[in-house]
Design an enzyme around this catalytic site. Sequence first.
Site, PDB file in Angstrom:
ATOM      1  N   CYS A   8       1.018  -0.975   0.156  1.00  0.00           N
ATOM      2  CA  CYS A   8      -0.008   0.002  -0.220  1.00  0.00           C
ATOM      3  C   CYS A   8       0.755   1.305   0.028  1.00  0.00           C
ATOM      4  CB  CYS A   8      -0.923  -0.100   1.340  1.00  0.00           C
ATOM      5  SG  CYS A   8      -2.196   1.150   1.185  1.00  0.00           S
ATOM      6  N   ASP A 131      -6.490  -3.624  11.348  1.00  0.00           N
ATOM      7  CA  ASP A 131      -5.313  -2.586  11.555  1.00  0.00           C
ATOM      8  C   ASP A 131      -4.934  -2.227  12.923  1.00  0.00           C
ATOM      9  OD1 ASP A 131      -2.833  -1.330  10.646  1.00  0.00           O
ATOM     10  OD2 ASP A 131      -4.305   0.434   9.259  1.00  0.00           O
TER      11      ASP A 131
END
Length: 215
Positions: A8, A131
């Site tokens: 990412c 996360d």
Amino acid sequence: MTVRVKICGLSTPETIRASVEAGADYLGFAFYPKSPRHLTYEQAAMLAPHVPSSVLKVAFTVDADDRTLDAVVEALKPDMLQLHGEETPERLIYLKARFGLTLMKVIGVAGPEDPLRAVIYRDSADLLLFDAKPPKSMAGALPGGNGLAFDWSLIAGHRPEMPWMLSGGLNAGNVAEAIRITGAEAVDVSSGVESAPGQKDPAAIEAFIRAAKAA
């Protein structure tokens, strides 16, 4: 099953190529002005053609409004929207109808109650990303990419009713252990493959993907 990997916060053709050649399954592109990985629409449109059709493009957004998402989708032509804010299930249902794209909802984890929140997205998200939730005391904390890990035992044995990824503080040195503890079948990394905030390191990308897929 081989673990799937998402890199990412990419911003250059060189790091896109390094990720693809190393075997990444997803490439993430950030549209969040406070992030050092933020892209303009012009940059996204330039980068998109470098991603082969075999690799999924993911647009990272945070509580983006319709106008912003329209521009993101037009520029990047993503396969998936990664929703990293306080988006509700109702918002996800609307976005699915508006764009017809795969939706990934991020769930911040700091305590045992957090993974349980995922159930409210059962009928609206296509997959989840667990996360690390940054502490309120952390100055300048971003919605993601802070390099923080959470206690992986919090989701050990937790099996949502949909596919999911693990993120938060992962790197080539700890990703195998994270996969072992959590049973994750997909992992996501940003700061863990950087030489500086927003600066992806091709060697670190290759090492991370190799470690994850060997786990």
